[in-house]
Design a protein around this motif. Structure first.
Motif, PDB file in Angstrom:
ATOM      1  N   VAL A 164     -33.932 -33.218  13.358  1.00  0.00           N
ATOM      2  CA  VAL A 164     -32.969 -33.871  14.250  1.00  0.00           C
ATOM      3  C   VAL A 164     -31.784 -34.351  13.415  1.00  0.00           C
ATOM      4  O   VAL A 164     -31.898 -34.445  12.196  1.00  0.00           O
ATOM      5  CB  VAL A 164     -33.582 -35.110  14.951  1.00  0.00           C
ATOM      6  CG1 VAL A 164     -34.559 -34.686  16.029  1.00  0.00           C
ATOM      7  CG2 VAL A 164     -34.230 -36.045  13.949  1.00  0.00           C
ATOM      8  N   PRO A 165     -30.647 -34.667  14.065  1.00  0.00           N
ATOM      9  CA  PRO A 165     -29.586 -35.320  13.303  1.00  0.00           C
ATOM     10  C   PRO A 165     -30.206 -36.513  12.575  1.00  0.00           C
ATOM     11  O   PRO A 165     -30.974 -37.273  13.179  1.00  0.00           O
ATOM     12  CB  PRO A 165     -28.604 -35.777  14.382  1.00  0.00           C
ATOM     13  CG  PRO A 165     -28.811 -34.822  15.522  1.00  0.00           C
ATOM     14  CD  PRO A 165     -30.277 -34.492  15.488  1.00  0.00           C
TER      15      PRO A 165
ATOM     16  N   ARG B 126     -29.551 -39.368  11.717  1.00  0.00           N
ATOM     17  CA  ARG B 126     -29.441 -40.723  12.280  1.00  0.00           C
ATOM     18  C   ARG B 126     -30.555 -41.007  13.302  1.00  0.00           C
ATOM     19  O   ARG B 126     -30.723 -42.142  13.732  1.00  0.00           O
ATOM     20  CB  ARG B 126     -28.066 -40.870  12.943  1.00  0.00           C
ATOM     21  CG  ARG B 126     -27.443 -42.240  12.860  1.00  0.00           C
ATOM     22  CD  ARG B 126     -26.027 -42.182  13.440  1.00  0.00           C
ATOM     23  NE  ARG B 126     -25.477 -43.465  13.809  1.00  0.00           N
ATOM     24  CZ  ARG B 126     -24.829 -44.300  12.992  1.00  0.00           C
ATOM     25  NH1 ARG B 126     -24.670 -43.995  11.736  1.00  0.00           N
ATOM     26  NH2 ARG B 126     -24.338 -45.441  13.433  1.00  0.00           N
ATOM     27  N   ARG B 127     -31.271 -39.976  13.723  1.00  0.00           N
ATOM     28  CA  ARG B 127     -32.355 -40.176  14.688  1.00  0.00           C
ATOM     29  C   ARG B 127     -33.737 -40.187  14.023  1.00  0.00           C
ATOM     30  O   ARG B 127     -34.761 -40.067  14.697  1.00  0.00           O
ATOM     31  CB  ARG B 127     -32.305 -39.068  15.751  1.00  0.00           C
ATOM     32  CG  ARG B 127     -30.938 -38.880  16.399  1.00  0.00           C
ATOM     33  CD  ARG B 127     -31.023 -38.135  17.704  1.00  0.00           C
ATOM     34  NE  ARG B 127     -29.742 -37.634  18.174  1.00  0.00           N
ATOM     35  CZ  ARG B 127     -28.782 -38.374  18.722  1.00  0.00           C
ATOM     36  NH1 ARG B 127     -28.962 -39.672  18.860  1.00  0.00           N
ATOM     37  NH2 ARG B 127     -27.652 -37.831  19.126  1.00  0.00           N
TER      38      ARG B 127
ATOM     39  N   VAL C 186     -35.697 -45.508  12.138  1.00  0.00           N
ATOM     40  CA  VAL C 186     -35.060 -46.406  13.124  1.00  0.00           C
ATOM     41  C   VAL C 186     -36.058 -47.373  13.762  1.00  0.00           C
ATOM     42  O   VAL C 186     -35.672 -48.396  14.291  1.00  0.00           O
ATOM     43  CB  VAL C 186     -34.352 -45.668  14.290  1.00  0.00           C
ATOM     44  CG1 VAL C 186     -33.092 -44.975  13.836  1.00  0.00           C
ATOM     45  CG2 VAL C 186     -35.285 -44.715  15.005  1.00  0.00           C
ATOM     46  N   LEU C 187     -37.336 -47.015  13.712  1.00  0.00           N
ATOM     47  CA  LEU C 187     -38.322 -47.813  14.435  1.00  0.00           C
ATOM     48  C   LEU C 187     -38.668 -49.143  13.767  1.00  0.00           C
ATOM     49  O   LEU C 187     -39.178 -50.053  14.411  1.00  0.00           O
ATOM     50  CB  LEU C 187     -39.611 -47.004  14.620  1.00  0.00           C
ATOM     51  CG  LEU C 187     -39.575 -45.990  15.763  1.00  0.00           C
ATOM     52  CD1 LEU C 187     -40.678 -44.969  15.591  1.00  0.00           C
ATOM     53  CD2 LEU C 187     -39.700 -46.691  17.103  1.00  0.00           C
TER      54      LEU C 187
ATOM     55  N   GLN D  48     -33.297 -49.470  11.696  1.00  0.00           N
ATOM     56  CA  GLN D  48     -32.129 -48.800  12.267  1.00  0.00           C
ATOM     57  C   GLN D  48     -30.877 -49.100  11.428  1.00  0.00           C
ATOM     58  O   GLN D  48     -30.134 -48.194  11.055  1.00  0.00           O
ATOM     59  CB  GLN D  48     -31.952 -49.319  13.696  1.00  0.00           C
ATOM     60  CG  GLN D  48     -30.913 -48.614  14.503  1.00  0.00           C
ATOM     61  CD  GLN D  48     -30.684 -49.300  15.873  1.00  0.00           C
ATOM     62  OE1 GLN D  48     -31.276 -50.350  16.173  1.00  0.00           O
ATOM     63  NE2 GLN D  48     -29.838 -48.729  16.678  1.00  0.00           N
ATOM     64  N   GLN D  49     -30.676 -50.366  11.094  1.00  0.00           N
ATOM     65  CA  GLN D  49     -29.470 -50.746  10.354  1.00  0.00           C
ATOM     66  C   GLN D  49     -29.478 -50.172   8.944  1.00  0.00           C
ATOM     67  O   GLN D  49     -28.449 -49.720   8.442  1.00  0.00           O
ATOM     68  CB  GLN D  49     -29.318 -52.274  10.325  1.00  0.00           C
ATOM     69  CG  GLN D  49     -29.271 -52.940  11.693  1.00  0.00           C
ATOM     70  CD  GLN D  49     -28.214 -52.348  12.605  1.00  0.00           C
ATOM     71  OE1 GLN D  49     -27.132 -51.965  12.160  1.00  0.00           O
ATOM     72  NE2 GLN D  49     -28.515 -52.226  13.892  1.00  0.00           N
TER      73      GLN D  49
ATOM     74  N   TYR E  91     -28.781 -46.421   9.208  1.00  0.00           N
ATOM     75  CA  TYR E  91     -27.375 -46.145   9.516  1.00  0.00           C
ATOM     76  C   TYR E  91     -26.506 -46.324   8.272  1.00  0.00           C
ATOM     77  O   TYR E  91     -25.586 -45.544   8.027  1.00  0.00           O
ATOM     78  CB  TYR E  91     -26.878 -47.065  10.644  1.00  0.00           C
ATOM     79  CG  TYR E  91     -27.446 -46.747  12.014  1.00  0.00           C
ATOM     80  CD1 TYR E  91     -28.368 -45.718  12.197  1.00  0.00           C
ATOM     81  CD2 TYR E  91     -27.048 -47.470  13.130  1.00  0.00           C
ATOM     82  CE1 TYR E  91     -28.887 -45.445  13.464  1.00  0.00           C
ATOM     83  CE2 TYR E  91     -27.558 -47.195  14.406  1.00  0.00           C
ATOM     84  CZ  TYR E  91     -28.482 -46.192  14.557  1.00  0.00           C
ATOM     85  OH  TYR E  91     -28.989 -45.927  15.815  1.00  0.00           O
TER      86      TYR E  91
ATOM     87  N   GLU F 159     -24.274 -43.359   6.868  1.00  0.00           N
ATOM     88  CA  GLU F 159     -22.811 -43.457   6.755  1.00  0.00           C
ATOM     89  C   GLU F 159     -22.335 -43.070   5.360  1.00  0.00           C
ATOM     90  O   GLU F 159     -21.338 -42.372   5.204  1.00  0.00           O
ATOM     91  CB  GLU F 159     -22.378 -44.896   7.104  1.00  0.00           C
ATOM     92  CG  GLU F 159     -22.447 -45.162   8.605  1.00  0.00           C
ATOM     93  CD  GLU F 159     -22.847 -46.582   8.961  1.00  0.00           C
ATOM     94  OE1 GLU F 159     -22.898 -47.455   8.059  1.00  0.00           O
ATOM     95  OE2 GLU F 159     -23.116 -46.838  10.161  1.00  0.00           O
TER      96      GLU F 159
ATOM     97  N   ARG G 144     -22.516 -39.415   5.113  1.00  0.00           N
ATOM     98  CA  ARG G 144     -21.427 -38.784   5.857  1.00  0.00           C
ATOM     99  C   ARG G 144     -20.149 -38.781   5.013  1.00  0.00           C
ATOM    100  O   ARG G 144     -19.347 -37.853   5.068  1.00  0.00           O
ATOM    101  CB  ARG G 144     -21.202 -39.512   7.187  1.00  0.00           C
ATOM    102  CG  ARG G 144     -20.215 -38.768   8.102  1.00  0.00           C
ATOM    103  CD  ARG G 144     -20.298 -39.185   9.557  1.00  0.00           C
ATOM    104  NE  ARG G 144     -21.567 -38.782  10.146  1.00  0.00           N
ATOM    105  CZ  ARG G 144     -22.565 -39.601  10.401  1.00  0.00           C
ATOM    106  NH1 ARG G 144     -22.448 -40.891  10.144  1.00  0.00           N
ATOM    107  NH2 ARG G 144     -23.686 -39.154  10.912  1.00  0.00           N
TER     108      ARG G 144
END
Ligand code: FAD
Ligand code: SF4
Ligand code: FES
Lengths: 586, 259
Positions: free
Chosen positions: A35-36, A38-39, A43-44, A139-140, A143, A147, A150
Motif C-alpha cells: 500500500v502507499p 503512509r497507510r 498507524v495503529l 500515525q504521527q 507521517y 514526509e 517524500r
C-alpha cells in the motif's frame, strides 16, 4: 560511477527509517510496499514511544530502561542491541521532535512523558518514560518519516514502488559456494506483472504477522508472508513462539480492536457475572486491575475456559470504565471512548465494554546478527519482522522504538554491505529464473482445481491458532494444531480460485500469502511445543516455571521440506545476569 | 438467518464498463461493511445464486486510521471499516470513489493525493536524521537538542491538522475537483497550514504558498464547504483553507510590490 541500488521492502516505521539512512549516505533506494507507505500498520499504535530522558527527574536513565527491557523479556533478549536502542532513544525522540511530530507538551512547552503500565512485568511503571502524541503516536511518527522520505523522493534519491507485493529474494549461489542476495522478485497488484529488481542489499521490514491468528489487533497487511518467504529461502527464523497477546480487545467480525491498557491504569475494572452478581475477578485474585498484561490474559482465560463464566457463556468479559469521571474519559481515554462509539455503537460511559484477549505483537522474527543482517548475506531485516529487541515479552512503548532503531541500524549496515560487494558478478540468468519460478507458482495456483476456498481455510487456521497458540498452551493441543496445519496445507492443494483473471486478482495474491502463513505457523507451533517451560508471553500450565538450564536459549528455525528444523543458540548475556523470579501464573 | 442486502458497483478493469451486482450476506451482530465484503470473498455467489468473482476492495488498519477502505456507501463517501451495518439503510450500495481512476471494483488509484503532498513540500526540512547535541555513545550524557518549544494550545491545533489519513473523501465531496479542473483540494491545503504553523516549517513558508498559486491552486476553491462535512477526522478544513488563503494573498501582494 553509478552506485548500485539498495531495496527496502516495507514502509512502516522500520522501513522508512532505513530508507532515510541509506538515502542520507547518498545511495539510491527503491522502496516497495503493498500500500502507499503512509497507510502502513504503524498507524495503529496509540500508546507512545519510550525514551529515558528522565524529564521529571525521577532517577530514570537509559541504563534503567535497558534493565527493564531485559527483565520484561524474561532474559531471552540478546543484550547488545536492546542496550544500544535504550541509549539512543533520547536522541530518537528529539529527532522526531525536530521533524515536527506533535508530541504532547508540558506547561512549559517541552515534550511531556507519561507512565505506561502496559506489559510491565513488575507491575505499574515507575518512570514517566513514554512520549505520546494524543492517541495517535504511531500515525504521527509514521507521517514524520513518510514526509522525510517524500523529500528524498522529490530529490530523486528514492523511488517508490507502492502497490507491489514482494515475492522472493534472488539468491546468487554461484559465488565461491556462498549465497548472496542480488535483488528481489515482486508482483504488481493491478497488472500482475512479475518482475525482478536487482539490488546489492535488501532490507525486509514488512511488519507483524497478526493475520496468521485469523483476526488480531494488527493491520490486515501484517500477514508475515514476506518474512516467511525469506525463511523458506534459507534464512533462520528466531523465537517464533513468542507472541504477545493483548488482554483487552473488542472482538469484531473483521478484527480485534485494542482497548488500551490505559483503561485499567486509569481505574477500569474487569468483571463477569457470578451467581447473578458482578464478580471483579482480578481484584479478588490479584488485589487490583493494574497488573501485567500476561496475568490479565491468563486470568481472563481461566474465567472463560475453566470456570465457564464468560459473558452469556461465551468468550468475553466486561471491562468497565462507566464509573470514571468524564474528565478522565475525555482527557486520558479519548481513544478508548472513540473506538467503542465508532465500532460498537455502544457508549462506554453507560455500558461496560465486552472484551477478549487477542494476538497483538510478535517478539519473534527473522534471525539477525547485531548489525541486522539475516543468515543470508545481503538480506537484512528490521522492525516487527526481526527478533532482536524484546526476548520473551515486550515493554509497552518499546516496539515503535525498536522499529526506528532497527531501521537506522539496518540502513547503515546495508550501505556497508553494498559498498563491500564485488560488482558485476551476478549472472543475468538468476533474475530471469527468479521471475520464471514465481510466475510459474501463479500459474500453478490458478490451475488448481478442487472445492476449497483459501479464505475459508484461513479462517480455520486462525481459529486453531487463536485457541491453542496464544494465552495458554498445552502440548497435546499444540501437536493437534500442527497436524491441523499440515492438513490445511494439503487442502491448499485443492483450492479452486473463483477468480482466474489476470488483472488485480486479489484471491491469487491471498492464496500465495496463505501458503506462506501456513509455513510460518508451523514455526510458531513447533517452537512452542518444544519449549517446555513458561517464559514471558509463552505460558504452559504443565511447565509453569522458567527453566534457564534448558531454555535460556534463542529458538532458531530453518526451513526444510519436511517442516521446520529447530535448534537453539545461547543468549548474549553480556550486561545483566538473569535473576530468578517466581513465575506469574494463575 | 437475517440477511444484509448489498448492491455493489463493479468494474473488472479500467477499460471495462461498470455494472451492478447484488449480494445477500448473513448478518452477524456488530458487523461493518468490511466484514460484509469479507463474507462475499469467502462465498462469492451473487443474490441470484450465481457464482461470481470475489469483489475487490482495499483495507488495512480497520480502525479508520489508514484511509485504505474509503468508498461511496449509500451515496456518501466514507470508510468501510467504520461503517456499521446497523447504521445503514438497506439495500446498502457500495461504489468506488468517482474522483479517482478505478483500478477494479471498489479499488481506485489515489496517487494524486500523494503527488499533491510533494507539490506543497509537506515536510520539515531537517539537516539529517542524526542526533544533535548529546552523544551517540553508550553510557554518555543524555541531553540531545530538542525541537522547538510548542505550547499545549498550539500543539492541540496542529495535532488535529496532522490527523489527515489521506483518504480522499474531501476530494470526492468537492464540486471543484473533477475531470476538467486540476484543483489540488482541501487535504493538501490543510498540510500547508500544518507545516506553515510549525516554528521551523514556517521558515520555508513561501515555497509552500508559491505551490498553491496558479493553476489548480487555492483560488480554485469554490467555498462549497463539502470537504469539512466529508472529513472522517473532523479536520477544520474550511478554516485551513481560509487561513492559508489569507497567507497566499499576503504573499502574492508582497511579491507584486517586490517585498
Ligand atoms: C493496535 C496496536 C497498537 C500498538 N501500540 C503500540 C504502542 O503504543 N507503542 C509501541 O511501541 N508499539 C505499539 N504497537 C506495535 C507497533 O505499532 C508495531 O510493532 C510497529 O508499528 C511495526 O512497524 P513495522 O515498521 O515493523 O511494520 P508496519 O508498520 O506494519 O509496516 C509494514 C510494511 O510492510 C509492507 N509489506 C508487508 N508485506 C509486504 C509484502 N509482501 N510486499 C511488500 N510490502 C509489504 C506494508 O505495506 C507496510 O508498508 C502497536 C501495535 C498495534 C497493532
Ligand atoms: S482532510 Fe479529511 S477527508 Fe481529506 S483526505 Fe484528509 S482525512 Fe480524508
Ligand atoms: S481500513 Fe484503514 S481506514 Fe478503513
Amino acid at each position: 560511477m553509478k552506485k548500485p541500488k539498495i531495496i527496502v521492502v516495507g514502509g512502516g516505521l522500520a522501513g522508512l527509517m532505513a530508507v532515510i539512512k541509506v538515502a542520507e549516505a547518498g545511495w539510491p533506494v527503491q522502496l516497495f510496499s503493498v500500500v502507499p507507505v503512509r497507510r502502513s500498520g504503524s498507524v495503529l499504535a496509540q500508546g507512545g514511544i519510550n525514551a529515558a530522558l528522565d524529564a521529571k527527574r525521577e532517577g530514570d536513565s537509559p541504563e534503567v530502561h535497558f534493565q527493564e527491557t531485559i527483565t520484561a523479556g524474561d532474559f531471552l533478549a540478546n543484550q547488545e542491541l536492546p542496550r544500544q536502542m535504550c541509549f539512543k532513544a533520547p536522541e530518537i525522540i528529539s529527532l522526531f521532535d525536530r521533524m515536527g511530530v506533535m508530541f504532547n507538551r508540558t506547561p512549559e512547552g517541552w515534550i511531556n512523558f507519561r507512565r505506561v503500565g502496559g506489559t510491565h512485568s513488575m507491575g505499574g511503571a515507575k518512570y514517566c518514560r513514554t512520549a505520546y502524541a494524543g492517541h495517535t503516536t504511531g500515525q504521527q511518527l509514521l507521517y514524520a518519516l513518510d514526509e522525510q522520505v517524500r523529500r528524498f523522493e522529490a530529490e530523486g534519491l528514492v523511488e517508490k514502488f507502492e502497490g507491489w507485493e514482494f515475492l522472493s529474494i534472488i539468491k546468487d549461489d554461484r559465488m565461491a559456494g556462498r549465497d548472496v542476495c542480488r535483488g528481489i522478485v515482486a508482483m504488481h497488484l493491478a497488472t500482475q506483472e512479475v518482475k525482478a529488481f536487482p539490488a546489492s542489499a535488501v532490507i525486509v521490514s514488512t511488519g507483524g504477522l497478526g493475520l496468521v491468528f485469523g483476526r488480531s489487533t494488527n493491520s490486515v497487511l501484517s500477514n508475515g508472508s514476506a518474512a516467511s518467504a525469506v525463511y523458506q529461502q534459507g534464512a533462520w527464523y528466531a523465537n517464533g513462539e513468542f507472541i504477545q497477546v493483548h488482554p483487552t480487545t473488542i472482538p469484531g467480525e473483521d478484527k480485534y480492536r485494542m482497548i488500551s491498557e490505559a483503561a485499567r491504569d486509569e481505574g477500569g475494572r474487569l468483571w463477569v457475572y457470578r451467581d447473578g452478581k458482578p464478580w471483579y475477578f482480578l481484584e479478588e485474585w490479584h488485589q487490583g486491575n493494574q497488573v501485567p498484561g500476561n496475568l490479565v490474559c491468563r486470568s481472563i482465560h481461566k474465567v472463560i475456559h475453566e470456570l465457564g463464566l464468560g459473558i452469556d457463556g461465551g468468550s468475553m468479559v466486561y471491562l468497565d470504565i462507566s464509573h470514571l469521571p468524564e474528565e478522565i474519559l475525555q482527557r486520558r481515554l479519548k481513544g478508548v471512548v472513540e473506538t467503542c462509539e465508532k465500532f460498537t455503537a455502544e457508549n462506554p460511559r453507560k455500558v461496560p465494554i465486552k472484551v477478549a484477549p487477542a494476538a497483538h505483537y510478535s517478539m519473534g522474527g527473522l534471525w539477525v546478527d547485531d548489525d541486522h543482517m539475516t543468515s543470508i548475506p545481503g538480506v537484512l531485516a528490521a522492525g516487527e519482522c526481526d527478533y532482536q529487541y524484546h526476548g520473551a515479552d515486550r515493554l509497552g512503548g518499546n516496539a515503535l522504538l525498536s522499529c526506528v532503531y532497527g531501521g537506522m541500524k539496518a540502513g547503515i549496515t546495508a550501505v556497508h554491505h553494498a559498498a563491500g560487494l564485488e560488482k558485476g558478478e551476478a549472472d543475468p540468468a538468476i533474475f530471469s529464473e527468479g521471475v520464471k519460478r514465481q510466475w510459474g507458482i501463479n500459474q500453478e495456483i490458478i490451475d488448481r482445481s478442487g472445492n476449497e476456498n483459501p479464505h475459508k481455510l484461513h479462517q480455520e487456521l486462525g481459529e486453531w491458532m487463536t485457541e491453542h497458540a496464544t494465552v495458554v498452551r498445552y502440548n497435546d493441543k499444540l501437536k493437534k494444531t500442527d497436524e491441523k496445519i499440515q492438513e490445511l496445507k494439503l487442502k491448499m492443494k485443492k483450492i479452486s480460485l473463483t477468480d482466474r483473471g489476470n488483472w488485480a486478482n486479489r484471491e491469487l495474491v491471498f492464496a500465495r500469502q496463505l501458503h506462506n502463513m501456513l509455513e510460518l505457523t508451523r514455526v510458531i507451533v513447533l517452537g512452542a511445543l518444544l519449549r517446555d517451560e513458561s517464559r514471558g508471553a509463552h505460558y504452559k500450565p504443565e511447565f509453569p516455571e522458567r527453566d534457564d538450564r534448558n531454555f535460556l536459549k534463542t529458538t532458531k528455525a530453518s526451513w526444510t521440506p519436511n517442516g521446520p528444523k529447530i535448534e537453539y543458540e545461547d543468549v548474549n548475556l553480556k550486561y545483566i545476569k538473569p535473576e530468578w523470579k517466581k513465575s506469574t501464573s494463575k | 438467518m437475517e440477511k444484509i442486502y448489498v448492491k455493489i458497483k463493479r468494474r473488472n478493469n479500467p477499460n471495462a464498463d461498470s455494472y451492478w451486482e447484488d449480494f445477500q450476506v448473513p448478518k452477524k451482530p456488530g458487523m461493518n461493511v468490511v466484514s460484509a465484503l469479507m463474507e462475499i470473498r469467502k462465498n462469492p455467489v451473487n443474490a441470484r445464486g450465481i457464482a461470481t468473482t470475489p469483489v475487490v476492495w482495499e483495507a488495512a488498519c480497520l480502525e479508520e486510521v489508514c484511509g485504505s477502505c474509503t468508498m461511496v456507501i449509500n451515496g456518501k463517501v466514507g470508510q468501510a471499516c467504520s461503517a456499521l451495518i446497523d447504521r445503514l439503510d438497506q439495500p446498502i450500495t457500495l461504489e468506488p470513489m468517482k474522483k479517482f481512476p478505478v483500478v477494479r471494483d471498489l479499488v481506485v488509484d489515489r496517487s494524486k493525493i500523494f503527488d499533491a503532498l510533494k507539490r506543497v513540500k509537506a515536510w520539515i526540512p531537517i539537516d539529517g536524521a542524526h542526533g544533535m547535541g548529546g552523544t551517540h555513545s553508550v553510557g554518555g550524557p543524555n541531553n540531545p537538542v530538542p525541537g522547538p518549544r510548542v505550547t499545549e494550545t498550539e500543539r492541540i491545533i496542529s495535532h488535529d491538522l496532522a490527523c489527515c489519513i489521506a483518504c480522499g473523501a474531501c476530494l470526492e465531496a468537492c464540486p471543484q475537483v473533477n475531470d476538467k479542473s486540476p484543483f489540488i483540494g482541501a487535504a493538501a491545503i490543510n498540510q500547508v497550514r500544518l507545516f506553515n504553523r510549525h516554528p521551523i516549517g514556517r521558515l520555508h513558508r513561501d515555497s509552500r504558498l508559491e505551490a498553491l498559486m496558479g493553476e489548480g491552486g487555492i483560488d480554485d476553491c469554490g467555498n462549497a464547504q463539502n470537504c469539512v462535512r466529508a472529513c472522517p477526522k473532523e479536520i477544520p478544513l474550511t478554516e485551513s483553507i481560509a487561513e492559508v488563503g489569507r497567507e497566499v494573498t499576503k504573499y502574492a501582494v508582497g511579491k507584486l510590490l517586490g517585498r
